[in-house]
Scaffold this active site. Sequence first.
Site, PDB file in Angstrom:
ATOM      1  N   ASP A 100       0.866  -1.169   0.000  1.00 53.91           N
ATOM      2  CA  ASP A 100       0.000   0.000   0.000  1.00 53.91           C
ATOM      3  C   ASP A 100       0.912   1.232   0.000  1.00 53.91           C
ATOM      4  O   ASP A 100       2.126   1.122   0.218  1.00 53.91           O
ATOM      5  CB  ASP A 100      -0.877  -0.039   1.251  1.00 53.91           C
ATOM      6  CG  ASP A 100      -1.672   1.230   1.459  1.00 53.91           C
ATOM      7  OD1 ASP A 100      -2.377   1.654   0.519  1.00 53.91           O
ATOM      8  OD2 ASP A 100      -1.585   1.800   2.558  1.00 53.91           O
TER       9      ASP A 100
ATOM     10  N   ASP B 277      -0.272   5.172   0.933  1.00 54.98           N
ATOM     11  CA  ASP B 277      -0.561   6.167   1.968  1.00 54.98           C
ATOM     12  C   ASP B 277      -0.569   5.540   3.353  1.00 54.98           C
ATOM     13  O   ASP B 277      -1.356   4.631   3.629  1.00 54.98           O
ATOM     14  CB  ASP B 277      -1.905   6.836   1.693  1.00 54.98           C
ATOM     15  CG  ASP B 277      -1.850   7.761   0.487  1.00 54.98           C
ATOM     16  OD1 ASP B 277      -0.770   8.315   0.217  1.00 54.98           O
ATOM     17  OD2 ASP B 277      -2.878   7.924  -0.193  1.00 54.98           O
TER      18      ASP B 277
END
Length: 246
Positions: A10, A12
């Site tokens: 991922d 953020d």
Amino acid sequence: MSALQALIFDVDGTLADTERDGHRVAFNQAFAHAGLDWDWSIELYGKLLAVTGGKERMRFYLDTYRPEIQMTDSTIADLHKAKNQYYAQLLADGRIPLRPGVKRLLDAARAANLRLAISTTTTPANVFALLTGNIDANWFEVIAAGDIVPKKKPASDIYDYVLEQMKLPASACLAFEDSENGLISAMDAGIETIVTINDYTQDHNFDRAKLVLSDLGEPDRPCQVIRGNTYGSSCVDLPLLAKLAE
């Protein structure tokens, strides 16, 4: 490392602490530039993060906190585009560094010929803006971002897409996430997941995670183990990943 073939990240909150000091600040800059009196505080933004996707987050804010305001999808899209420009400038100014251990682990993975991919709901522009200032985007075989799939996290679509593109079974991969929505997305795609929490996600439910840590750690700055077994490793390294993938 024969069983483990790929690491999927991922962006953020996982690669960098982008939410509090990046996206939130950029949203407020875009709102001010548009003449809106909206100000997303640190506390409010933590609540808004329950909704994945920037445009979706703005729509939720309007529906929940400012129902008297009518705004078209086109206007929201324009605001989101402006916000991304402000966010890119924050990155260009070096104000959003990678989290501890990220660069070290990526370097080690590349040296061991592990395949790398990104699975995120943020836009491709935001992903490349972050990578450009810190690492080479070409390190990642697949960069799955934004609206490339119809349903965003916690749906498994984005991870399903990555697995399809890499032609790998879920059992050959490990995912790295920071939020409950991200964990659900990866796990529902069948991928074991390591979670590194942040200020906004420390109270999320991570019972399904393989490992929950403060961050990936460095040899001289051990990570804090919140849940799971690091088998004596003070930071996330390849021997630990191999053990977790067994």
